[in-house]
Motif scaffolding. Structure first.
Motif, PDB file in Angstrom:
ATOM      1  N   TRP A   1     -13.736   6.587   6.622  1.00  0.00           N
ATOM      2  CA  TRP A   1     -14.826   6.066   7.445  1.00  0.00           C
ATOM      3  C   TRP A   1     -16.130   6.788   7.137  1.00  0.00           C
ATOM      4  N   GLN A   2     -17.230   6.045   7.237  1.00  0.00           N
ATOM      5  CA  GLN A   2     -18.558   6.637   7.117  1.00  0.00           C
ATOM      6  C   GLN A   2     -19.437   6.106   8.241  1.00  0.00           C
ATOM      7  N   ASN A   3     -20.231   7.006   8.799  1.00  0.00           N
ATOM      8  CA  ASN A   3     -21.212   6.619   9.812  1.00  0.00           C
ATOM      9  C   ASN A   3     -22.501   6.313   9.071  1.00  0.00           C
ATOM     10  N   ARG A   4     -22.872   5.052   9.100  1.00  0.00           N
ATOM     11  CA  ARG A   4     -24.081   4.599   8.406  1.00  0.00           C
ATOM     12  C   ARG A   4     -25.069   4.074   9.438  1.00  0.00           C
ATOM     13  N   GLY A   5     -26.092   4.858   9.677  1.00  0.00           N
ATOM     14  CA  GLY A   5     -27.121   4.438  10.624  1.00  0.00           C
ATOM     15  C   GLY A   5     -26.618   4.295  12.045  1.00  0.00           C
ATOM     16  N   GLY A   6     -25.635   5.111  12.410  1.00  0.00           N
ATOM     17  CA  GLY A   6     -25.110   5.074  13.770  1.00  0.00           C
ATOM     18  C   GLY A   6     -23.937   4.136  13.979  1.00  0.00           C
ATOM     19  N   THR A   7     -23.524   3.428  12.933  1.00  0.00           N
ATOM     20  CA  THR A   7     -22.377   2.521  13.019  1.00  0.00           C
ATOM     21  C   THR A   7     -21.286   3.015  12.082  1.00  0.00           C
ATOM     22  N   TRP A   8     -20.049   3.068  12.583  1.00  0.00           N
ATOM     23  CA  TRP A   8     -18.916   3.500  11.779  1.00  0.00           C
ATOM     24  C   TRP A   8     -18.380   2.332  10.967  1.00  0.00           C
ATOM     25  N   PHE A   9     -18.211   2.570   9.655  1.00  0.00           N
ATOM     26  CA  PHE A   9     -17.653   1.572   8.754  1.00  0.00           C
ATOM     27  C   PHE A   9     -16.438   2.157   8.034  1.00  0.00           C
ATOM     28  N   GLU A  10     -15.408   1.329   7.939  1.00  0.00           N
ATOM     29  CA  GLU A  10     -14.224   1.722   7.177  1.00  0.00           C
ATOM     30  C   GLU A  10     -14.476   1.332   5.726  1.00  0.00           C
ATOM     31  N   VAL A  11     -14.652   2.313   4.860  1.00  0.00           N
ATOM     32  CA  VAL A  11     -15.004   2.041   3.473  1.00  0.00           C
ATOM     33  C   VAL A  11     -13.774   1.940   2.567  1.00  0.00           C
ATOM     34  N   ARG A  12     -12.653   2.484   3.042  1.00  0.00           N
ATOM     35  CA  ARG A  12     -11.400   2.398   2.285  1.00  0.00           C
ATOM     36  C   ARG A  12     -10.253   2.393   3.275  1.00  0.00           C
ATOM     37  N   GLY A  13      -9.236   1.578   2.995  1.00  0.00           N
ATOM     38  CA  GLY A  13      -8.063   1.513   3.849  1.00  0.00           C
ATOM     39  C   GLY A  13      -6.822   1.316   3.009  1.00  0.00           C
ATOM     40  N   ASP A  14      -6.292   2.396   2.485  1.00  0.00           N
ATOM     41  CA  ASP A  14      -5.137   2.290   1.600  1.00  0.00           C
ATOM     42  C   ASP A  14      -3.830   2.345   2.384  1.00  0.00           C
ATOM     43  N   GLN A  15      -2.964   1.384   2.093  1.00  0.00           N
ATOM     44  CA  GLN A  15      -1.671   1.290   2.757  1.00  0.00           C
ATOM     45  C   GLN A  15      -0.711   2.274   2.097  1.00  0.00           C
ATOM     46  N   LEU A  16      -0.120   3.145   2.896  1.00  0.00           N
ATOM     47  CA  LEU A  16       0.812   4.144   2.381  1.00  0.00           C
ATOM     48  C   LEU A  16       2.264   3.747   2.612  1.00  0.00           C
ATOM     49  N   ARG A  17       2.494   2.963   3.673  1.00  0.00           N
ATOM     50  CA  ARG A  17       3.851   2.553   4.043  1.00  0.00           C
ATOM     51  C   ARG A  17       3.724   1.272   4.842  1.00  0.00           C
ATOM     52  N   ASN A  18       4.673   0.370   4.673  1.00  0.00           N
ATOM     53  CA  ASN A  18       4.644  -0.878   5.432  1.00  0.00           C
ATOM     54  C   ASN A  18       6.067  -1.394   5.630  1.00  0.00           C
ATOM     55  N   GLN A  19       6.382  -1.745   6.868  1.00  0.00           N
ATOM     56  CA  GLN A  19       7.692  -2.313   7.185  1.00  0.00           C
ATOM     57  C   GLN A  19       7.464  -3.475   8.137  1.00  0.00           C
ATOM     58  N   VAL A  20       8.018  -4.628   7.787  1.00  0.00           N
ATOM     59  CA  VAL A  20       7.843  -5.831   8.597  1.00  0.00           C
ATOM     60  C   VAL A  20       9.221  -6.427   8.891  1.00  0.00           C
ATOM     61  N   THR A  21       9.450  -6.730  10.151  1.00  0.00           N
ATOM     62  CA  THR A  21      10.681  -7.408  10.568  1.00  0.00           C
ATOM     63  C   THR A  21      10.263  -8.678  11.316  1.00  0.00           C
ATOM     64  N   THR A  22      10.847  -9.796  10.930  1.00  0.00           N
ATOM     65  CA  THR A  22      10.531 -11.077  11.561  1.00  0.00           C
ATOM     66  C   THR A  22      11.811 -11.673  12.136  1.00  0.00           C
ATOM     67  N   ALA A  23      11.703 -12.220  13.353  1.00  0.00           N
ATOM     68  CA  ALA A  23      12.871 -12.808  14.001  1.00  0.00           C
ATOM     69  C   ALA A  23      12.426 -13.944  14.927  1.00  0.00           C
ATOM     70  N   LEU A  24      13.274 -14.971  15.043  1.00  0.00           N
ATOM     71  CA  LEU A  24      12.989 -16.019  16.012  1.00  0.00           C
ATOM     72  C   LEU A  24      12.970 -15.429  17.408  1.00  0.00           C
ATOM     73  N   ARG A  25      12.109 -15.960  18.225  1.00  0.00           N
ATOM     74  CA  ARG A  25      12.051 -15.470  19.601  1.00  0.00           C
ATOM     75  C   ARG A  25      13.273 -15.988  20.348  1.00  0.00           C
ATOM     76  N   PRO A  26      13.948 -15.088  21.054  1.00  0.00           N
ATOM     77  CA  PRO A  26      15.139 -15.529  21.787  1.00  0.00           C
ATOM     78  C   PRO A  26      14.785 -16.469  22.928  1.00  0.00           C
TER      79      PRO A  26
END
Length: 164
Positions: free
Chosen positions: A139-164
């Motif tokens: 993140w960088q504060n540019r002119g009083g506003t925070w901006f995410e300049v990089r967002g690297d994914q290190l780990r990801n797990q997704v589980t999908t299921a029908l709703r009961p």
């Protein structure tokens, strides 16, 4: 001569960049906590992607776990699409694991995001998507506003299921 020196000093001070004290890690953590629990959470809960995207500058870069790279334009195209079939956000939690304030003022954080979101499928049945991901966000504060300049994914797990 004194008047000339005063003018030179005044000119030098007005041109010199403002020096501000660097953020402490606690201050940086508090600023990011406000964004993650504010705009980022509200983007999902209220289905308002613009709250997330307003923190993404044109120079944003990201890499997924698989090594795929994308930029701000790709994120702006992809991110709002997930809200089209979203029914509700059941859970949205962000844990800030670590924060470092770098020499240039960039705040680098390791965060873990856990979401449980209900979507409506093509056949009309609802399904749940449980996602746990860990990211390195810069993140960088540019002119009083925070901006995410990089967002690297290190780990990801997704589980999908029908709703009961």
């Amino acid at each position: 001569m004194t008047r000339t020196m005063s003018l030179l000093l005044l000119t030098a001070l007005s041109v010199a960049p403002a020096q501000t004290a660097p953020l402490t890690e606690a201050q940086a953590r508090a600023a990011l906590d406000g964004i993650y629990k504010g705009d980022y959470r509200a983007a999902f809960v209220d289905r308002r992607p613009e709250l997330f995207l307003r923190h993404i500058p044109d120079d944003f870069q990201s890499t997924s776990v698989e090594g795929n790279r994308f930029d701000a334009a790709a994120l702006r195209q992809f991110f709002p699409q997930q809200f089209q079939n979203m029914v509700r956000t059941v859970e949205h939690n962000v844990t800030i694991e670590d924060v470092d304030v770098l020499a240039d003022g960039t705040v680098s954080a390791i965060v873990t995001l856990h979401t449980l979101i209900e979507f409506r499928g093509a056949g009309g049945r609802n399904y749940l998507v449980n996602t746990i991901g860990t990211y390195r966000d810069d993140w960088q504060n540019r002119g009083g506003t925070w901006f995410e300049v990089r967002g690297d994914q290190l780990r990801n797990q997704v589980t999908t299921a029908l709703r009961p």
